[in-house]
Design a protein around this motif. Sequence first.
Motif, PDB file in Angstrom:
ATOM      1  N   LEU A 113       0.818  -1.212   0.000  1.00 47.44           N
ATOM      2  CA  LEU A 113       0.000   0.000   0.000  1.00 47.44           C
ATOM      3  C   LEU A 113       0.853   1.263   0.000  1.00 47.44           C
ATOM      4  O   LEU A 113       0.472   2.273  -0.583  1.00 47.44           O
ATOM      5  CB  LEU A 113      -0.931  -0.005   1.211  1.00 47.44           C
ATOM      6  N   GLU A 114       2.000   1.230   0.667  1.00 47.10           N
ATOM      7  CA  GLU A 114       2.849   2.421   0.684  1.00 47.10           C
ATOM      8  C   GLU A 114       3.324   2.768  -0.719  1.00 47.10           C
ATOM      9  O   GLU A 114       3.432   3.943  -1.079  1.00 47.10           O
ATOM     10  CB  GLU A 114       4.032   2.226   1.636  1.00 47.10           C
ATOM     11  N   ASP A 115       3.598   1.746  -1.523  1.00 49.25           N
ATOM     12  CA  ASP A 115       3.994   2.002  -2.911  1.00 49.25           C
ATOM     13  C   ASP A 115       2.905   2.758  -3.662  1.00 49.25           C
ATOM     14  O   ASP A 115       3.176   3.736  -4.366  1.00 49.25           O
ATOM     15  CB  ASP A 115       4.274   0.680  -3.636  1.00 49.25           C
ATOM     16  N   VAL A 116       1.670   2.296  -3.533  1.00 52.19           N
ATOM     17  CA  VAL A 116       0.605   2.911  -4.328  1.00 52.19           C
ATOM     18  C   VAL A 116       0.271   4.304  -3.816  1.00 52.19           C
ATOM     19  O   VAL A 116      -0.089   5.191  -4.589  1.00 52.19           O
ATOM     20  CB  VAL A 116      -0.646   2.008  -4.368  1.00 52.19           C
ATOM     21  N   GLN A 117       0.417   4.550  -2.519  1.00 47.77           N
ATOM     22  CA  GLN A 117       0.035   5.855  -1.986  1.00 47.77           C
ATOM     23  C   GLN A 117       0.926   6.978  -2.492  1.00 47.77           C
ATOM     24  O   GLN A 117       0.493   8.131  -2.538  1.00 47.77           O
ATOM     25  CB  GLN A 117       0.024   5.807  -0.454  1.00 47.77           C
ATOM     26  N   VAL A 118       2.152   6.676  -2.861  1.00 49.12           N
ATOM     27  CA  VAL A 118       3.014   7.710  -3.449  1.00 49.12           C
ATOM     28  C   VAL A 118       3.012   7.629  -4.966  1.00 49.12           C
ATOM     29  O   VAL A 118       3.766   8.341  -5.630  1.00 49.12           O
ATOM     30  CB  VAL A 118       4.468   7.615  -2.916  1.00 49.12           C
ATOM     31  N   ASN A 119       2.159   6.762  -5.524  1.00 46.54           N
ATOM     32  CA  ASN A 119       2.139   6.572  -6.971  1.00 46.54           C
ATOM     33  C   ASN A 119       0.997   7.312  -7.656  1.00 46.54           C
ATOM     34  O   ASN A 119       0.751   7.107  -8.838  1.00 46.54           O
ATOM     35  CB  ASN A 119       2.054   5.083  -7.326  1.00 46.54           C
ATOM     36  N   PHE A 120       0.287   8.183  -6.935  1.00 51.00           N
ATOM     37  CA  PHE A 120      -0.691   9.054  -7.572  1.00 51.00           C
ATOM     38  C   PHE A 120       0.087  10.241  -8.143  1.00 51.00           C
ATOM     39  O   PHE A 120       0.037  11.353  -7.630  1.00 51.00           O
ATOM     40  CB  PHE A 120      -1.745   9.496  -6.557  1.00 51.00           C
ATOM     41  N   ASP A 121       0.800   9.992  -9.212  1.00 51.40           N
ATOM     42  CA  ASP A 121       1.788  10.946  -9.689  1.00 51.40           C
ATOM     43  C   ASP A 121       1.598  11.230 -11.172  1.00 51.40           C
ATOM     44  O   ASP A 121       0.642  10.790 -11.804  1.00 51.40           O
ATOM     45  CB  ASP A 121       3.205  10.430  -9.404  1.00 51.40           C
ATOM     46  N   GLY A 122       2.538  11.986 -11.726  1.00 47.54           N
ATOM     47  CA  GLY A 122       2.446  12.387 -13.117  1.00 47.54           C
ATOM     48  C   GLY A 122       2.632  11.252 -14.098  1.00 47.54           C
ATOM     49  O   GLY A 122       2.257  11.382 -15.274  1.00 47.54           O
ATOM     50  N   ILE A 123       3.204  10.132 -13.655  1.00 47.53           N
ATOM     51  CA  ILE A 123       3.293   8.955 -14.515  1.00 47.53           C
ATOM     52  C   ILE A 123       1.929   8.283 -14.595  1.00 47.53           C
ATOM     53  O   ILE A 123       1.404   7.971 -15.665  1.00 47.53           O
ATOM     54  CB  ILE A 123       4.350   7.961 -13.996  1.00 47.53           C
ATOM     55  N   THR A 124       1.346   8.061 -13.414  1.00 48.87           N
ATOM     56  CA  THR A 124       0.075   7.341 -13.323  1.00 48.87           C
ATOM     57  C   THR A 124      -1.047   8.076 -14.035  1.00 48.87           C
ATOM     58  O   THR A 124      -1.881   7.465 -14.694  1.00 48.87           O
ATOM     59  CB  THR A 124      -0.271   7.123 -11.841  1.00 48.87           C
ATOM     60  N   TYR A 125      -1.087   9.379 -13.915  1.00 46.47           N
ATOM     61  CA  TYR A 125      -2.155  10.164 -14.532  1.00 46.47           C
ATOM     62  C   TYR A 125      -1.736  10.662 -15.921  1.00 46.47           C
ATOM     63  O   TYR A 125      -2.291  10.260 -16.934  1.00 46.47           O
ATOM     64  CB  TYR A 125      -2.503  11.369 -13.651  1.00 46.47           C
ATOM     65  N   ALA A 126      -0.772  11.561 -15.954  1.00 52.80           N
ATOM     66  CA  ALA A 126      -0.529  12.335 -17.165  1.00 52.80           C
ATOM     67  C   ALA A 126       0.254  11.567 -18.227  1.00 52.80           C
ATOM     68  O   ALA A 126      -0.085  11.612 -19.411  1.00 52.80           O
ATOM     69  CB  ALA A 126       0.208  13.625 -16.805  1.00 52.80           C
ATOM     70  N   LYS A 127       1.327  10.864 -17.830  1.00 55.86           N
ATOM     71  CA  LYS A 127       2.059  10.103 -18.843  1.00 55.86           C
ATOM     72  C   LYS A 127       1.184   8.970 -19.364  1.00 55.86           C
ATOM     73  O   LYS A 127       1.137   8.719 -20.577  1.00 55.86           O
ATOM     74  CB  LYS A 127       3.368   9.540 -18.283  1.00 55.86           C
ATOM     75  N   GLY A 128       0.476   8.301 -18.461  1.00 55.43           N
ATOM     76  CA  GLY A 128      -0.406   7.232 -18.911  1.00 55.43           C
ATOM     77  C   GLY A 128      -1.434   7.724 -19.900  1.00 55.43           C
ATOM     78  O   GLY A 128      -1.696   7.081 -20.926  1.00 55.43           O
ATOM     79  N   ALA A 129      -2.044   8.884 -19.617  1.00 50.55           N
ATOM     80  CA  ALA A 129      -3.029   9.441 -20.548  1.00 50.55           C
ATOM     81  C   ALA A 129      -2.371   9.833 -21.865  1.00 50.55           C
ATOM     82  O   ALA A 129      -2.959   9.657 -22.940  1.00 50.55           O
ATOM     83  CB  ALA A 129      -3.711  10.650 -19.910  1.00 50.55           C
ATOM     84  N   SER A 130      -1.153  10.374 -21.794  1.00 52.31           N
ATOM     85  CA  SER A 130      -0.428  10.742 -23.010  1.00 52.31           C
ATOM     86  C   SER A 130      -0.124   9.525 -23.862  1.00 52.31           C
ATOM     87  O   SER A 130      -0.228   9.566 -25.103  1.00 52.31           O
ATOM     88  CB  SER A 130       0.878  11.457 -22.641  1.00 52.31           C
TER      89      SER A 130
END
Length: 850
Positions: free
Chosen positions: A376-393
Amino acid sequence: MNLTRDEARQRAATVSVHSYAINLDLTRGDSVFGSTTVVSFDAEAGSSTFIDAITAAVHRVTLNGVDLNVDDVADGVRIRLDNLAASNELVVDADMLYMNTGEGLHRFVDPVDNEVYLYTQFEVPDSRRVFAVFEQPDLKATFRFTVTAPSHWDVISNSPTPAPVEAGSAEDGGARSTWAFEPTPVLSSYVTALIAGPYQAVRSELTSSDGRIIPLGVFARKSLMQHLDAENVFKLTRQGFEFFEAQFGTPYPFEKYDQLFVPEFNAGAMENAGAVTFLESYVFRSRVTEATIERRAITILHELAHMWFGDLVTMRWWNDLWLNESFAEFMSTLASAEATEFTQSWTTFASLEKAWAYRQDQLPSTHPIVAPINDLEDVQVNFDGITYAKGASVLKQLVAWVGQDHFMQGVREYFSKHAWSNTELSDLLTELEKASGRDLKEWSAQWLETAGVNTLRAEIGYDDDGAIASFAVLQSAVADYPTIRPHRLAIGFYNLNDDGKLERSHRVELDVAGESTDVPDLLGLRRPDLVLLNDDDLAYAKIRLDEHSLRTATRHLKDFSESLPRTLVWASAWDAARDGETPARDYVELILQNIASESDSSVVLVLLRQLATTLTFYVDPNDRQAMEIAAADSLWDLARGAAAGSDSQLQFVKGFAVHAQTDSQLDTVASILDGSEVPSGLAVDADLRWELLTSLVVGGRKTQTDIDAELERDATATGALAAAQAKAAIPTAEGKAAAWAAIVESSDMPNAAQRSAIAGFTRVHDTSLLEPFAEKYFAAAKDVWATRTHEIAQQIIVGLYPSRLTNQSTLDATEAFLGTLDADLASLRRLTLENRDGVARALRAQAADR
């Protein structure tokens, strides 16, 4: 408090959950509430497992009719369950804590009328703060909530709100009622919700594509209802419903759709099934920029997209969080551009989301889009620009790669096959491959399983007559992340027309692969004034202009007739300044010379943020103050020259207030605040007053007495947050010490107040005020991480890091601190490495600016 992926796998192999019946009593005072959970589940006979429950006290645990010894099985975080039967019923009776951190069940008291408002926020692991639950996304079940609360409240959940039944008196003597909700469809626990309090609502309805009438509600606190523009929210919701139902080929999956603006929210919004919660700042009590209005629209559409992608079909484990968020991010922009008035949303995407993605992808903590999530600690700091913006790009690139029609065909089949279940990335790729005929395994490996961003350049040769003799697209990667990827992109030629406007005269779309790709279709064409790689922003890559195109862009940036190509050039210039390839002062000049002609509000917003970042971190420190002063003067000139009442006028005034520091500049800020010198058309409303006052506080012109007087004038929750920021901004040693103590040494500051105070603490013209706190930061960081909730700890670790002290001493202190971190503090290490990288980047940029 943590849960590993291995534990989750083992638990999912052991149990299968059918239903939860949750009874909550919200009438027991202001600290705890009663929570009784009845869980029906199957299990491997004779096996053992655990259920999650973060409790204040556990009164009773009954498994299959047998009372368990609470002291033996419950530790306040987990409840151990041994010797399970094939079919089981578990009852957990406990007291749970109200939170003031924006996690679990958040409790807020409105200073206007002293009414209590509650809401839940469960993603990632916080439904366990409200009821006993197998807290992982792949153990879906139905949820039946029964809630006892003060009779004058409204209670909202995922299912339609039932008629309340009187239930006697509460501890304070007030009347109580009980709301017994019908069970939800099969859901993951993190998208269940409860919102309770004297919320008021505006109601409407729409007809779904399958003919059902879907009730709609928009909710806010009583004291904010006068500012709620519900009809705009309904309009966007209807547009989103029609677009998504057509694109997804699946009717809206729930019975109703409520949207609730709630206080002290940590994120922009949360996709609770049928009961979406939003940041309360999206209720506009003062004039806001058009960029903010568009951002709210994108957020509304983002959360609506989640009703299908995330709620109807859910990731099996958090390693596919990126797909959940990236899909909603991509689809919300697509819907905004194609189905609403915000037709320029891809420009906004390029300026905001892509910038976020490129920044995140160049940090030492960058990771593949499909990230390894071990706990869970991994995912809690993974709400980031990779998860949202790069993924959408990358999804946008995938759509260009396979075609939008094929992409949507695959998505429709995906929803048809996997409704109400859990999936992995391979399930979606299988359907996209079938629809498009493309083998996506190699594409997935290169784009989703590797980190880093490529850079593209054009290599152009001309003959003696000025015609193109050779044209190649060169691709490079940094040494640490050397993957050279395939790109589907466009190349645009732009020329100045007779009116002096830069317009596209030619476009070619092609696949680029390898370190060099020849483009024979461009041979023989005349040299244009500007060559733009990645025209239309199809690919995810940084671009660099050739020398001739760069000269044209520098002289004629404001002359682009379209906003998207201009934004791509802005982005290229910003990347070069951040990377230390060009002097930061040149980027400052580029902004100030061209921003007045920028037509897109979101781009203006981004440029002003980048201006502030460049002045604060990237310019030569020896010249910083002079450049800040000059920039403030320029912004005031721009404000006075902007059209009366225009969006740009408002943004330039706000930007001026941020940078104002000389006596004459502060005099001007004061004259706007007191009304003696207000630009024509500018409304000095409550929120702008706070921005002007805070500017004067930072400049030493206003004190706590003035802050108190303004708060008396604006005695609202928003006013209290603004006052907290202004107080923390008082530029004295005593003021900073008091702010530090309130944020770090005390632990009772609510999440939103802490966020405001951190913003005020770090806002200084003289960074020497912050020097005494660098050592204190590193001394306190591990204790903060160990004793605060994740949201509160991350705010402090990121917000109070001494990034304003851009010197070698900060880097050395950070390295020493990193050396003390044990392996079990991986998330704290990641945040610290990201903080350190910001200072190291600033030092490189400063060296390039000398």
